[in-house]
Design a protein around this motif. Structure first.
Motif, PDB file in Angstrom:
ATOM      1  N   LEU A 148       6.734 -29.556 -16.188  1.00  0.00           N
ATOM      2  CA  LEU A 148       6.671 -28.902 -14.781  1.00  0.00           C
ATOM      3  C   LEU A 148       7.100 -27.426 -15.036  1.00  0.00           C
ATOM      4  N   GLU A 149       7.861 -26.940 -15.906  1.00  0.00           N
ATOM      5  CA  GLU A 149       8.446 -25.605 -15.859  1.00  0.00           C
ATOM      6  C   GLU A 149       7.526 -24.375 -15.955  1.00  0.00           C
ATOM      7  N   GLY A 150       6.273 -25.152 -16.635  1.00  0.00           N
ATOM      8  CA  GLY A 150       5.172 -24.151 -16.923  1.00  0.00           C
ATOM      9  C   GLY A 150       4.347 -23.647 -15.684  1.00  0.00           C
ATOM     10  N   PHE A 151       4.853 -24.329 -14.579  1.00  0.00           N
ATOM     11  CA  PHE A 151       4.066 -23.996 -13.241  1.00  0.00           C
ATOM     12  C   PHE A 151       4.693 -22.323 -12.901  1.00  0.00           C
ATOM     13  N   LYS A 152       3.684 -21.606 -12.315  1.00  0.00           N
ATOM     14  CA  LYS A 152       4.081 -20.308 -11.576  1.00  0.00           C
ATOM     15  C   LYS A 152       4.065 -20.171 -10.251  1.00  0.00           C
ATOM     16  N   PRO A 153       5.310 -20.411  -9.638  1.00  0.00           N
ATOM     17  CA  PRO A 153       5.128 -20.551  -8.191  1.00  0.00           C
ATOM     18  C   PRO A 153       4.813 -19.305  -7.656  1.00  0.00           C
TER      19      PRO A 153
ATOM     20  N   LYS B 130      -3.103 -22.424 -24.514  1.00  0.00           N
ATOM     21  CA  LYS B 130      -2.285 -23.748 -25.205  1.00  0.00           C
ATOM     22  C   LYS B 130      -1.390 -23.163 -26.092  1.00  0.00           C
ATOM     23  N   ASN B 131      -1.317 -21.922 -26.500  1.00  0.00           N
ATOM     24  CA  ASN B 131      -0.724 -21.173 -27.560  1.00  0.00           C
ATOM     25  C   ASN B 131       0.801 -20.929 -26.754  1.00  0.00           C
TER      26      ASN B 131
ATOM     27  N   PRO C 117       1.257 -22.414 -19.423  1.00  0.00           N
ATOM     28  CA  PRO C 117       1.268 -21.686 -17.933  1.00  0.00           C
ATOM     29  C   PRO C 117       0.259 -22.631 -17.120  1.00  0.00           C
ATOM     30  N   ILE C 118       0.548 -22.756 -15.827  1.00  0.00           N
ATOM     31  CA  ILE C 118      -0.190 -23.225 -14.744  1.00  0.00           C
ATOM     32  C   ILE C 118      -0.028 -22.617 -13.637  1.00  0.00           C
ATOM     33  N   THR C 119      -1.222 -22.202 -12.647  1.00  0.00           N
ATOM     34  CA  THR C 119      -0.818 -21.582 -11.694  1.00  0.00           C
ATOM     35  C   THR C 119      -1.928 -22.224 -10.627  1.00  0.00           C
ATOM     36  N   LEU C 120      -1.806 -22.015  -9.275  1.00  0.00           N
ATOM     37  CA  LEU C 120      -2.529 -22.788  -8.353  1.00  0.00           C
ATOM     38  C   LEU C 120      -3.929 -21.836  -8.462  1.00  0.00           C
TER      39      LEU C 120
END
Length: 230
Positions: A31-36, A83-84, A89-92
């Motif tokens: 979950l920490e990969g999400f960029k709020p 993936k590297n 990283p995950i964004t909306l």
């Protein structure tokens, strides 16, 4: 639409949609990969209508993806980065959020029955479709863009192609995208074309066919978006 809509959206994202997406067996992302900060580009308008679509049961959700009754594909509201990078990283992803919210706008404001609405057209040319008497009749098609500038560029480019039948699709990204929308209209001949951007920005057009492949995009008022029973 108020700041409270954004607050509710953030809370639901953190407690439900993001964990469901990240913890899916085929992903297992931290979950920490999400960029709020990616939520900052979302308008209160679009947050409001997205939540409304869920409250009205116009979409169902599984693993952070949403689907409407006549959808050709699931709408994923998160963009996956490289993936590297660890954590990944995950964004909306704004376009799907706007698309899902537009389902609620069409249903609640313009009277479209939920069983006449779907995301992704059968030709894969458009993000949202309002169907006519059958699931084959595309009465209204909608293309969603994440910025106002992208909406304006799309319309300008499409108008260059409405009377042109090109042997090859343009190689340039924006021109290619616009010409694919023109091909999509020529394939199903919808009554209306809706170009939609953030915060309700956009244009509605009547598609006036004038030949075998020629047509005009005639701008009309949003009242024309009301559902019409044929």
């Amino acid at each position: 639409m108020t700041q409270n809509d954004l607050t509710v959206f953030r809370e639901r994202l953190a407690s439900d949609w993001l964990p469901s997406f990240c913890e899916a067996p085929h992903r297992n992302y931290p979950l920490e990969g999400f960029k709020p900060e990616s939520i900052e580009k979302l308008s209160a308008h679009d947050a409001h209508w997205f939540i409304k679509a869920i409250e009205l049961n116009l979409v169902s959700q599984q693993h952070g993806c949403f689907i409407a009754p006549l959808s050709q594909a699931k709408e994923q509201i998160f963009w996956e980065g490289s993936k590297n990078t660890n954590p990944r990283p995950i964004t909306l992803w704004l376009e799907p959020v706007i698309t899902i919210g537009a389902l609620a706008v069409l249903h609640e404001t313009y009277g479209w029955p939920e069983d006449k609405l779907g995301a992704q057209s059968k030709t894969w040319a458009f993000d949202l479709v309002g169907y006519g008497n059958t699931a084959e009749e595309e009465s209204m098609v909608c293309e969603v863009k994440k910025t106002k500038a992208e909406v304006d560029t799309l319309i300008a480019l499409m108008k260059n192609y409405t009377n042109t039948n090109m042997e090859e699709i343009p190689p340039n990204g924006k021109e290619r995208n616009a010409y694919k929308k023109v091909i999509g209209i020529r394939t199903t001949w919808p009554r209306l074309f809706w170009a939609l951007g953030p915060a309700g920005y956009g244009y509605l057009y009547h598609v006036k066919r004038s030949g075998e492949y020629q047509f005009e995009l005639i701008e009309c008022g949003m009242d024309y978006l009301h559902f019409q029973q044929n």
